[in-house]
Design a protein around this motif. Structure first.
Motif, short mmCIF file in Angstrom:
data_model
loop_
_atom_site.label_atom_id
_atom_site.label_comp_id
_atom_site.label_asym_id
_atom_site.label_seq_id
_atom_site.Cartn_x
_atom_site.Cartn_y
_atom_site.Cartn_z
N CYS A 23 0.69 -1.08 0.02
CA CYS A 23 -0.12 0.14 0.00
C CYS A 23 0.69 1.25 -0.03
O CYS A 23 1.59 1.35 0.86
CB CYS A 23 -0.75 0.08 1.23
N LYS A 26 0.75 3.46 3.08
CA LYS A 26 1.49 2.97 4.49
C LYS A 26 3.07 2.98 3.95
O LYS A 26 3.69 3.55 5.15
CB LYS A 26 1.19 1.30 4.52
N TYR A 161 -6.28 -6.22 3.30
CA TYR A 161 -5.22 -5.87 4.06
C TYR A 161 -5.56 -5.03 5.37
O TYR A 161 -4.76 -4.92 6.22
CB TYR A 161 -3.84 -5.82 3.37
N CYS A 162 -6.24 -3.75 4.81
CA CYS A 162 -6.41 -2.93 5.98
C CYS A 162 -6.85 -3.20 7.24
O CYS A 162 -6.20 -2.71 8.25
CB CYS A 162 -7.65 -1.98 5.30
N CYS A 165 -3.76 -3.92 9.17
CA CYS A 165 -2.86 -3.00 9.09
C CYS A 165 -2.83 -1.85 10.27
O CYS A 165 -3.60 -1.62 10.72
CB CYS A 165 -2.98 -1.93 7.86
N CYS A 171 -6.27 5.82 9.05
CA CYS A 171 -6.92 5.84 7.62
C CYS A 171 -8.48 5.68 7.58
O CYS A 171 -9.17 6.31 7.12
CB CYS A 171 -6.42 4.79 6.85
#
Ligand code: SF4
Length: 173
Positions: A23, A26, A161-162, A165, A171
């Protein structure tokens, strides 16, 4: 032939290479020292697997204060090992290891091969720095630097994936 000195903008960390694949937001947050990694269970679990899986076989070495590699010697060959939890982020793992192989070759004149170990899945992926892979890494380094130099982080885009994370709250809260 002696290694060619690498320009400072080439000297990224393996984590930055991984984050670029995972990302760009990120990557930017991490590179601008906005760190929340200590809160991530994934990081903790990864460290635990790393510590218990290959501690006897491997030696860890930190090179130029930026890349930490585990390696073993097989005869005259140097094999870099990366130990990872699962293959879900295999592309990011592969790029990270390719970057290490590239860095060793270009900054130190050391030719090595790579293996990514997934002990929980009993799987190994071999990684070789081909000419094509070397070009890919150089292009990746340029893209990473372009992202880091932006004043603002790239707009967050939701992905599976968030949830795992460490920046999730930042976010999406
Ligand atoms: S929460 Fe999602 S969008 Fe935000 S940095 Fe992490 S992976 Fe990127």
């Amino acid at each position: 032939m002696p290694p060619t000195p690498l320009p400072p903008q080439t000297r990224l960390t393996g984590t930055q290479i991984q984050y670029f694949i995972v990302c760009p937001t990120k990557l930017w947050l991490f590179s601008h020292k906005i760190s929340m990694e200590h809160t991530s269970d994934i990081v903790k679990m990864g460290k635990a697997i790393h510590e218990t899986s290959y501690s006897r076989e491997n030696k860890e070495k930190v090179i130029d204060s930026r890349i930490a590699i585990d390696f073993v010697k097989r005869g005259d060959a140097l094999i870099l090992h990366e130990v990872k939890k699962s293959r879900r982020l295999e592309k990011a793992h592969r790029f990270q290891l390719l970057y290490y192989l590239y860095y060793l070759k270009r900054a130190k004149g050391i030719i090595a091969e790579g293996v990514i170990d997934y002990p929980a899945e009993r799987h190994k992926t071999e990684v070789t720095l081909s000419e094509e892979a070397e070009n890919e890494i150089e292009s990746t380094i340029q893209k990473i630097n372009a992202i880091i130099q932006q004043q603002e982080p790239p707009k967050a885009e939701k992905k599976r994936y968030c949830r795992k994370c460490s920046y999730f709250q930042l976010c999406w809260a």
